[in-house]
Design an enzyme around this catalytic site. Sequence first.
Site, mmCIF file in Angstrom:
data_model
loop_
_atom_site.group_PDB
_atom_site.id
_atom_site.type_symbol
_atom_site.label_atom_id
_atom_site.label_comp_id
_atom_site.label_asym_id
_atom_site.label_seq_id
_atom_site.Cartn_x
_atom_site.Cartn_y
_atom_site.Cartn_z
ATOM 1 N N CYS B 66 121.381 77.483 -45.148
ATOM 2 C CA CYS B 66 122.479 76.675 -45.661
ATOM 3 C C CYS B 66 122.112 75.934 -46.939
ATOM 4 C CB CYS B 66 122.962 75.682 -44.608
ATOM 5 S SG CYS B 66 121.671 74.682 -43.903
ATOM 6 N N ASP B 68 120.211 73.306 -47.332
ATOM 7 C CA ASP B 68 120.059 71.859 -47.189
ATOM 8 C C ASP B 68 118.612 71.479 -47.456
ATOM 9 O OD1 ASP B 68 122.306 71.384 -44.328
ATOM 10 O OD2 ASP B 68 122.669 71.719 -46.464
ATOM 11 N N CYS B 92 124.908 68.986 -45.423
ATOM 12 C CA CYS B 92 126.159 68.718 -44.720
ATOM 13 C C CYS B 92 126.075 67.404 -43.942
ATOM 14 C CB CYS B 92 126.473 69.854 -43.754
ATOM 15 S SG CYS B 92 125.293 69.993 -42.403
ATOM 16 N N CYS B 135 120.666 71.684 -37.959
ATOM 17 C CA CYS B 135 120.519 70.432 -38.703
ATOM 18 C C CYS B 135 119.606 69.468 -37.954
ATOM 19 C CB CYS B 135 121.881 69.768 -38.922
ATOM 20 S SG CYS B 135 123.025 70.754 -39.874
#
Lengths: 289, 166
Positions: B66, B68, B92, B135
């Site tokens: 993603c 991140d 996010c 996450c």
Amino acid sequence: MPALNMLRCSCTFYQNVYSTVMLKVFTKRTCQKILPTSSSVVLNGAFTFNSKYVMGIRGFSTITSKPVGCFKASKTISHLIPSRTLSTVSELKSCWKCGSAIQLVPVFFCPACKVIQAPDEHATHFAIMDCDKSFSLDTQKLQQRYLYLQRSLHPDNFSQKPQKEQEYSEIQSALVNKAYRTLLKPLSRGLYMLELEGMGLEEGTGIGPDSEFLLEIMEINERLAETQVKEDANNIGISIQGRLQDLTEKINSSFQKGDTQSAKMLIIQMKYFANIQEKVKEKLSEMLV
Amino acid sequence: MAAVRLVKNSVTPLAFLTRRLAAPEIRLVVAYHEKVLDHYDNPRNVGSLNKHSPNVGTGLVGAPACGDVMKLQVEVDEQGKIVDARFKTFGCGSAIASSSLVTEWIKGKSIEEALTIKNTHIAKELSLPPVKLHCSMLAEDAVKAALADYRLKQQAMEVTAAKAAN
């Protein structure tokens, strides 16, 4: 069997096969070999092929060379079908409406009766958009192909047609949309190519870039977050654009060399920069307000 | 019969106006949990510590899928207790919330206790959906990376101290 132009065969029984099945056609003079076909297609369903003076057909496992399955001619088609050589056919299909053989994959409309066909689940985006499976792509050509396909596939053209055709049109059109969107941008194209090789990115930290790279990403993000003026944010955007172009070239040469591993690393780097690019756009649009 | 056909003909234009070309796959749109939103709107412990300080460990982790990136810093005292923690996350809302939450948790804990924090605890506290579990994993990895960096620094200092003594 008499001289035939087209033979429709089905397999009445088969053992479990773990390799592909090779079909051998026995003609009057020679034993003609057909290319290895997908076992599931040949063993589970009917298929057709073009051959003259066919005496019999057998299937053999490509690994053990033992006979597999029992093939019978269930229906013979004696008229000539507009022929394309069978040399590259991997799956033999037939039109759901008129039954004529479809040899070109993927196919949208039957070559004989022009009726829309069911979507091919195995067709790659590259096949659908008629592009070579390579990272370097002519986006102009892609766009032209997209418009050409949608002109004939879009559901608006099928509002008066029967339900089945409308359904096929919807699915086909959506698949073309998806293929176009994926292949248009370098990042999604690269990610898709990795998936095709079975090297898709896994969720989580996994194997990623080194801390030096992450530090750079962090610094750029922090700088962007601190910008007050449009010009500063824009400058960051321009430098990111340059990095992305540079990466695109490197990814292209990696794929061309067949070095999928380094292409994967570069694509991961591209993902980070693409995220920053998105943030730049957001920041700029906030600043307008 | 003609009336039915008339109705049918007038309905079909409307039918394809509302017809949408949904992609073959279904996209799930899930709202962020209120705890995640709370951390997003009122983040705790955002910032940096002096990475050159001998008591500070810095962990820098990224998630390739993603894109991140997360930086987490800890300040540890002589007794091995974490006295301060700061983070900076670009990603996010779930990633930001996970790192924010974990910095709250590790403050006041010993290094050993902090190492026992699992991503599942974080995910449960924030009610993260399955698609955002990675996450919380990122936050766990960031803590471990920061503490590992601190350990390395301590070991390096011990080596130089031993050399100086000899």
